[in-house]
Design a protein around this motif. Structure first.
Motif, PDB file in Angstrom:
ATOM      1  N   PHE A  66       9.240  -1.686  -5.283  1.00 55.96           N
ATOM      2  CA  PHE A  66       9.971  -0.421  -5.185  1.00 55.96           C
ATOM      3  C   PHE A  66      11.156  -0.420  -6.149  1.00 55.96           C
ATOM      4  O   PHE A  66      12.321  -0.441  -5.733  1.00 55.96           O
ATOM      5  N   ASP A 119       0.815  -1.219   0.000  1.00 56.01           N
ATOM      6  CA  ASP A 119       0.000   0.000   0.000  1.00 56.01           C
ATOM      7  C   ASP A 119       0.846   1.265   0.000  1.00 56.01           C
ATOM      8  O   ASP A 119       0.291   2.376   0.012  1.00 56.01           O
ATOM      9  N   HIS A 120       2.165   1.129  -0.013  1.00 61.65           N
ATOM     10  CA  HIS A 120       3.037   2.299   0.119  1.00 61.65           C
ATOM     11  C   HIS A 120       3.992   2.480  -1.052  1.00 61.65           C
ATOM     12  O   HIS A 120       4.988   3.185  -0.943  1.00 61.65           O
ATOM     13  N   THR A 121       3.685   1.856  -2.163  1.00 63.71           N
ATOM     14  CA  THR A 121       4.581   1.963  -3.323  1.00 63.71           C
ATOM     15  C   THR A 121       4.603   3.387  -3.891  1.00 63.71           C
ATOM     16  O   THR A 121       5.567   3.778  -4.551  1.00 63.71           O
ATOM     17  N   GLN A 122       3.536   4.173  -3.650  1.00 63.03           N
ATOM     18  CA  GLN A 122       3.482   5.557  -4.132  1.00 63.03           C
ATOM     19  C   GLN A 122       3.759   6.559  -3.006  1.00 63.03           C
ATOM     20  O   GLN A 122       3.542   7.759  -3.193  1.00 63.03           O
ATOM     21  N   ASN A 123       4.227   6.079  -1.883  1.00 63.86           N
ATOM     22  CA  ASN A 123       4.551   6.940  -0.747  1.00 63.86           C
ATOM     23  C   ASN A 123       5.922   7.563  -0.992  1.00 63.86           C
ATOM     24  O   ASN A 123       6.960   6.951  -0.729  1.00 63.86           O
ATOM     25  N   LYS A 124       5.937   8.779  -1.515  1.00 63.52           N
ATOM     26  CA  LYS A 124       7.194   9.414  -1.938  1.00 63.52           C
ATOM     27  C   LYS A 124       8.153   9.647  -0.775  1.00 63.52           C
ATOM     28  O   LYS A 124       9.366   9.506  -0.930  1.00 63.52           O
ATOM     29  N   SER A 158      12.535   1.823  -7.868  1.00 63.56           N
ATOM     30  CA  SER A 158      13.427   2.979  -7.828  1.00 63.56           C
ATOM     31  C   SER A 158      14.387   2.952  -6.645  1.00 63.56           C
ATOM     32  O   SER A 158      15.306   3.764  -6.571  1.00 63.56           O
ATOM     33  N   VAL A 214       9.752   6.265   0.052  1.00 66.66           N
ATOM     34  CA  VAL A 214      10.731   5.899  -0.974  1.00 66.66           C
ATOM     35  C   VAL A 214      11.985   6.771  -0.847  1.00 66.66           C
ATOM     36  O   VAL A 214      13.115   6.272  -0.988  1.00 66.66           O
TER      37      VAL A 214
END
Length: 347
Positions: free
Chosen positions: A142, A110-115, A144, A118
Motif C-alpha cells: 500500500f 488481495d486488497h491492494t486495489q480496494n479503493k 499510497s 485504501v
C-alpha cells in the motif's frame, strides 16, 4: 483525561475480532483510558443487522464528541467498511485521532486495489497490523498509504494447568467450514493414514458447510473415524479441547489465528500451514509443525510424525503452552496498546 472509543463487531458475533475485544475489556488500559464500546455489526439476519447498525450510528452521533481516540477494529471487506463509514465520518468531523486495527493477514495482498479500504487507511493516524511480517510488507502493498503502522499481537486468555493424563488419540479441527479453511485437505491426509492408526479419531468442530463436508467424509469412507460436532460451546467444547492431542489448521488465509493460540494454551500440539501472522512466531519443531498450502501428502507426513512419537507431541505441547503464555500474555498486549495510544496522542 484521555478517552478511547472502540468500534467493531458485537461480542455476540463470535469470531476472532470479538474474542480479541472481549480480552481487551479485561486489561488495565480499558479503565486507564476510559474506553467505551460501540458495536456496529452483528451476525444475525439482515433486518437485525440494519437495526443494530442504525442504533450504533445514533449512539455515535451523541457520544463520539467526548472521546479523544476512535479505535476501529475492521477488515477490508466492503460491507464492513461501509457499515463503519458513518462512524468514521463523525470521527473525522470531530477531528478525533483515528486508529484502524486491521484483523487480516495474508488476505491483505488481495486488497491492494480496494479503493475504499485504501481511503479509510489514509484517514487514520495509525494502522495496526497483526504481525511484523505484514508491517514489513505494508509499505510495498500500500505505497499510497502514509499513516504510521504498529504491530499488536492478539492476546491469549490465561488457562489452567493442563492435565496431560486425560489426552486421547484425538485430532481436532475447529473452524467455520468453507473453502478457505480446507477441511477437505485434512480428510485427504487422513484417508492416507487411517488404516495405519485405527485407534485415532478426528473431531471437526464448527458451523458452515457441515453437510457438504460430512458428505465428502462419507464418500471417502471415513465415517467411523471422523466426527462433526457443528458449532459447540461451553463444557462440550472444553471437553473436546482438553482431551485432544493434536490440532490441525489447513487455512490459506488468516489474520493471526486465535484458534492456534487456544491450542497452545490448552497444551495441544499444532500442525498448520504457515498462514497469516504465524511465521512471526513459529518455531518449527518446537511449537508447531508446518506444511505447504494445499499439500495433503505433506500434512499426512507431519501428522504421522506426531502420532508415532508421543515424546514429540508432549515436547511440543509443553513448550507451546509456556511459549503462548509468555508471548501472548494479556500484560504484554496491554503494554503494546498503551504505547500505541500514547504515540497516537503525541502525533
Amino acid at each position: 483525561m484521555t478517552k478511547v472509543l472502540m468500534v467493531g463487531s458485537a461480542e455476540q458475533s463470535g469470531g476472532g475480532v470479538a474474542s480479541v475485544v472481549r480480552l481487551m475489556k479485561g486489561m488495565p488500559f480499558w479503565q486507564k483510558y476510559h474506553c467505551g464500546w460501540l458495536g456496529t455489526q452483528i451476525q444475525r439476519n439482515y433486518g437485525v443487522k440494519l437495526w443494530y447498525a442504525l442504533k450504533a450510528y445514533v449512539k455515535a452521533l451523541f457520544t463520539i464528541w467526548g472521546y479523544d481516540i476512535v479505535h476501529f477494529h475492521t477488515v477490508p471487506d466492503r460491507i464492513c467498511l461501509i457499515i463503519q463509514m458513518p462512524v468514521l465520518l463523525l470521527a473525522l468531523l470531530g477531528r478525533k485521532k483515528i486508529i484502524m486495527h486491521v484483523h487480516m493477514g495474508n488476505q491483505l495482498e488481495d486488497h491492494t486495489q480496494n479503493k475504499l479500504f485504501v481511503w479509510c487507511l489514509n484517514r487514520a493516524d495509525c494502522v495496526v497490523l497483526l504481525a511484523k511480517k505484514w508491517q514489513n510488507l505494508f509499505e510495498t502493498l500500500f505505497p499510497s498509504v502514509k499513516a504510521k503502522t504498529a504491530v499488536i499481537y492478539n492476546a491469549c486468555a490465561p488457562t489452567p494447568a493442563v492435565d496431560y493424563s486425560i489426552k486421547e488419540k484425538s485430532i481436532i479441527f475447529a473452524a467455520h467450514l468453507d473453502e478457505n479453511k480446507r477441511a477437505d485437505l485434512l480428510l485427504q491426509a487422513w484417508k492416507r493414514l487411517c488404516s495405519d492408526f485405527p485407534d485415532w479419531h478426528i473431531t471437526i468442530m464448527g458451523n458452515g458447510d457441515v453437510e457438504g463436508y460430512s458428505r465428502l467424509c462419507h464418500d471417502m469412507g471415513l465415517d467411523d473415524c471422523v466426527t462433526f460436532t457443528g458449532y459447540i460451546t461451553g463444557k462440550q467444547k472444553d471437553d473436546v479441547w482438553n482431551k485432544a492431542s493434536i490440532y490441525c489448521m489447513c487455512s490459506r488465509n488468516e489474520g493471526f489465528p486465535m484458534v492456534v493460540l487456544e491450542a497452545w494454551a490448552r497444551g495441544v500440539a499444532v500442525v498448520s500451514t504457515p498462514v497469516g501472522g504465524l511465521p512471526d512466531v513459529i518455531e518449527e519443531g518446537r511449537n508447531c509443525l508446518t506444511f505447504p498450502f494445499d499439500d495433503a501428502e505433506a500434512l499426512a507426513c507431519q501428522l504421522k510424525r506426531l502420532i508415532e512419537s508421543p515424546e514429540l507431541r508432549m515436547d511440543i505441547a509443553v513448550y507451546s503452552k509456556a511459549f503462548g503464555e509468555r508471548v501472548f500474555a494479556p500484560e504484554r498486549v496491554n503494554e503494546s496498546v498503551e504505547n500505541l495510544y500514547e504515540t497516537v496522542l503525541l502525533g
